[in-house]
Every structure is written in C-alpha cells, then in structure tokens.
Design a protein around this motif. Structure first.
Motif, PDB file in Angstrom:
ATOM      1  N   SER A  12       0.854  -1.186   0.000  1.00 47.05           N
ATOM      2  CA  SER A  12       0.000   0.000   0.000  1.00 47.05           C
ATOM      3  C   SER A  12       0.885   1.228   0.000  1.00 47.05           C
ATOM      4  N   GLY A  13       0.297   2.354  -0.403  1.00 53.53           N
ATOM      5  CA  GLY A  13       1.042   3.606  -0.446  1.00 53.53           C
ATOM      6  C   GLY A  13       0.216   4.689  -1.094  1.00 53.53           C
ATOM      7  N   LYS A  14       0.833   5.798  -1.311  1.00 52.73           N
ATOM      8  CA  LYS A  14       0.173   6.926  -1.958  1.00 52.73           C
ATOM      9  C   LYS A  14       0.222   6.751  -3.466  1.00 52.73           C
ATOM     10  N   VAL A  15      -0.680   7.442  -4.157  1.00 51.16           N
ATOM     11  CA  VAL A  15      -0.728   7.415  -5.609  1.00 51.16           C
ATOM     12  C   VAL A  15      -0.162   8.735  -6.110  1.00 51.16           C
ATOM     13  N   LEU A  16       0.751   8.672  -7.081  1.00 47.44           N
ATOM     14  CA  LEU A  16       1.248   9.875  -7.725  1.00 47.44           C
ATOM     15  C   LEU A  16       0.270  10.223  -8.841  1.00 47.44           C
ATOM     16  N   CYS A  17      -0.368  11.386  -8.721  1.00 46.89           N
ATOM     17  CA  CYS A  17      -1.363  11.825  -9.686  1.00 46.89           C
ATOM     18  C   CYS A  17      -0.833  13.019 -10.464  1.00 46.89           C
ATOM     19  N   VAL A  18      -1.467  13.299 -11.584  1.00 47.84           N
ATOM     20  CA  VAL A  18      -1.080  14.435 -12.414  1.00 47.84           C
ATOM     21  C   VAL A  18      -2.331  15.028 -13.025  1.00 47.84           C
ATOM     22  N   SER A  19      -2.320  16.320 -13.228  1.00 49.24           N
ATOM     23  CA  SER A  19      -3.439  16.977 -13.895  1.00 49.24           C
ATOM     24  C   SER A  19      -3.384  16.641 -15.372  1.00 49.24           C
ATOM     25  N   ALA A  20      -4.489  16.195 -15.920  1.00 52.41           N
ATOM     26  CA  ALA A  20      -4.533  15.796 -17.330  1.00 52.41           C
ATOM     27  C   ALA A  20      -4.959  16.941 -18.227  1.00 52.41           C
ATOM     28  N   THR A  21      -4.970  18.169 -17.733  1.00 55.87           N
ATOM     29  CA  THR A  21      -5.474  19.292 -18.525  1.00 55.87           C
ATOM     30  C   THR A  21      -4.389  20.182 -19.089  1.00 55.87           C
ATOM     31  N   THR A  22      -3.125  19.901 -18.817  1.00 55.70           N
ATOM     32  CA  THR A  22      -2.038  20.751 -19.279  1.00 55.70           C
ATOM     33  C   THR A  22      -1.845  20.621 -20.783  1.00 55.70           C
ATOM     34  N   GLU A  23      -1.721  21.758 -21.450  1.00 60.88           N
ATOM     35  CA  GLU A  23      -1.438  21.769 -22.881  1.00 60.88           C
ATOM     36  C   GLU A  23       0.047  21.550 -23.103  1.00 60.88           C
ATOM     37  N   THR A  24       0.411  20.761 -24.110  1.00 61.22           N
ATOM     38  CA  THR A  24       1.813  20.534 -24.422  1.00 61.22           C
ATOM     39  C   THR A  24       2.011  20.616 -25.921  1.00 61.22           C
TER      40      THR A  24
ATOM     41  N   GLN B 247       5.927   3.242  -0.717  1.00 58.35           N
ATOM     42  CA  GLN B 247       5.722   2.946  -2.134  1.00 58.35           C
ATOM     43  C   GLN B 247       4.727   3.938  -2.714  1.00 58.35           C
ATOM     44  N   TYR B 248       4.972   4.347  -3.954  1.00 57.25           N
ATOM     45  CA  TYR B 248       4.107   5.280  -4.663  1.00 57.25           C
ATOM     46  C   TYR B 248       3.683   4.623  -5.976  1.00 57.25           C
ATOM     47  N   PHE B 249       2.392   4.612  -6.221  1.00 58.15           N
ATOM     48  CA  PHE B 249       1.857   3.944  -7.404  1.00 58.15           C
ATOM     49  C   PHE B 249       1.882   4.865  -8.622  1.00 58.15           C
ATOM     50  N   VAL B 250       2.249   4.305  -9.780  1.00 60.13           N
ATOM     51  CA  VAL B 250       2.212   4.960 -11.080  1.00 60.13           C
ATOM     52  C   VAL B 250       1.718   3.933 -12.097  1.00 60.13           C
ATOM     53  N   THR B 251       1.565   4.359 -13.328  1.00 64.33           N
ATOM     54  CA  THR B 251       1.268   3.425 -14.414  1.00 64.33           C
ATOM     55  C   THR B 251       2.419   3.454 -15.414  1.00 64.33           C
ATOM     56  N   ARG B 252       2.410   2.507 -16.330  1.00 67.99           N
ATOM     57  CA  ARG B 252       3.367   2.496 -17.442  1.00 67.99           C
ATOM     58  C   ARG B 252       2.551   2.299 -18.710  1.00 67.99           C
ATOM     59  N   GLU B 253       2.625   3.280 -19.586  1.00 71.87           N
ATOM     60  CA  GLU B 253       1.803   3.301 -20.806  1.00 71.87           C
ATOM     61  C   GLU B 253       0.332   3.112 -20.440  1.00 71.87           C
ATOM     62  N   ARG B 254      -0.081   3.803 -19.379  1.00 72.01           N
ATOM     63  CA  ARG B 254      -1.452   3.828 -18.826  1.00 72.01           C
ATOM     64  C   ARG B 254      -1.924   2.468 -18.315  1.00 72.01           C
ATOM     65  N   LYS B 255      -0.983   1.555 -18.057  1.00 68.36           N
ATOM     66  CA  LYS B 255      -1.327   0.243 -17.493  1.00 68.36           C
ATOM     67  C   LYS B 255      -0.871   0.196 -16.041  1.00 68.36           C
ATOM     68  N   LYS B 256      -1.759  -0.217 -15.177  1.00 73.89           N
ATOM     69  CA  LYS B 256      -1.476  -0.321 -13.745  1.00 73.89           C
ATOM     70  C   LYS B 256      -0.684  -1.581 -13.420  1.00 73.89           C
ATOM     71  N   ILE B 257      -1.041  -2.686 -14.087  1.00 74.62           N
ATOM     72  CA  ILE B 257      -0.502  -4.000 -13.747  1.00 74.62           C
ATOM     73  C   ILE B 257       0.571  -4.431 -14.732  1.00 74.62           C
ATOM     74  N   PHE B 258       1.712  -4.875 -14.201  1.00 75.88           N
ATOM     75  CA  PHE B 258       2.767  -5.435 -15.036  1.00 75.88           C
ATOM     76  C   PHE B 258       2.392  -6.853 -15.450  1.00 75.88           C
ATOM     77  N   SER B 259       2.120  -7.703 -14.461  1.00 77.63           N
ATOM     78  CA  SER B 259       1.781  -9.094 -14.715  1.00 77.63           C
ATOM     79  C   SER B 259       1.128  -9.666 -13.468  1.00 77.63           C
ATOM     80  N   GLY B 260       0.129 -10.499 -13.662  1.00 84.29           N
ATOM     81  CA  GLY B 260      -0.559 -11.091 -12.515  1.00 84.29           C
ATOM     82  C   GLY B 260      -1.120 -10.010 -11.622  1.00 84.29           C
TER      83      GLY B 260
END
Length: 162
Positions: A30-42, A134-147
């Motif tokens: 368990s841990g905190k989730v690292l979040c980001v604002s999805a509204t930033t223009e790039t 531990q801090y949770f992130v995704t990779r290519e918008r996927k939460k789970i690596f395997s299993g």
C-alpha cells in the motif's frame, strides 16, 4: 519505480530506468498514488486515444494543513494510502477532481527532463526509504505489469539497499 542510480539490486525486476530511478512492480503493498493533472497543454504530439503528457517544471506548493495534498505544479500525491488492488484512477479523481489521473512513467515522467523529475520528487517530499513508502504509477497507462504486480516507485536516493 525505485531510485537505484542505474545499479538495481539483483532481486529487483527492472522494467525501465530514468534519471537513476528504476521502474519496478510488486504486490501486496500500500502507499500513496502519484497523480497528475490531465489538462495541461503541451507541444508533444499524441494520438487521439493517448492522454497528453504533462510538461512542467517543479514549483512546489506546500499545503496549508497537514491533511492537504502536496502539489508540485501538476504532480500531486494522494493524502490517503491505497492498497495495490484499489482503483488508483478513482483515488486521483476523488482527491483532486475529474481532470486528475495516475501519473504515467512514459507519458508524464520520462518527458519532463531528469532535473525536473528529481526536483519534483524533492518538492513532493518523497522521503528516502526502503520498503516503507511505495508510490503507485502506471506504465503506458497500465497499472498492472503481470498477474497482481503493479507499478511502484520508492526513493532510495541513489543508494539502494543491498
């Protein structure tokens, strides 16, 4: 991911490395989730189905109370801890509003520059620890690596435990 300064311990599964930080995965945590604002223009091109990456500099905004989130421009840590099997996207939207998503290793972190990433970790107050924060992130918008192994990071300050 964990900060191993490009020298991860043998028992650590390394999915990718950036700025001395290793992206890893684990379960039953368990841990905190690292979040980001999805509204930033790039100016970074993205496909119609891929959320735009967030390009920013680390300008910390400390919260006025201990129970408020800490924000580094568009990156935010949840106040609450969540288990690996909870809905991390819902955690971000519940704590930060409908435009918040789980920060992504590829689309949010790797695109901001190594110096900015190190400054963000410092601005968010991510402590040096080992199997404690531990801090949770995704990779290519996927939460789970395997299993049941989800993507996480922990700051080892370039000195991973042996």
């Amino acid at each position: 991911f964990e900060n191993h300064d490009n020298n991860p311990p043998g028992r650590w599964t390394v999915h990718d490395q950036y700025a001395g930080v290793s992206l890893g995965s684990w379960f039953g945590i368990s841990g905190k989730v690292l979040c980001v604002s999805a509204t930033t223009e790039t100016s970074v091109p993205t496909s119609a189905t891929t959320p735009a990456p967030v390009i920013m500099t680390a300008s910390p905004t400390k919260s006025p109370t201990a129970n408020s989130p800490t924000v580094a421009t568009n990156f935010m840590l949840t106040v609450e801890d969540y288990s690996d099997d909870e809905d991390h996207e819902a955690a971000c939207t519940n704590e930060f509003g409908e435009n918040a998503v789980v920060a992504d290793w590829v689309f949010d972190i790797r695109v901001i520059g190594e110096g900015n990433w190190k400054n963000i970790m410092k601005a968010l107050g991510i402590p040096i620890s080992y199997r404690e924060n531990q801090y949770f992130v995704t990779r290519e918008r996927k939460k789970i690596f395997s299993g049941s192994r989800v993507y996480v990071f922990e700051n080892h300050d370039n000195n991973p435990p042996g």
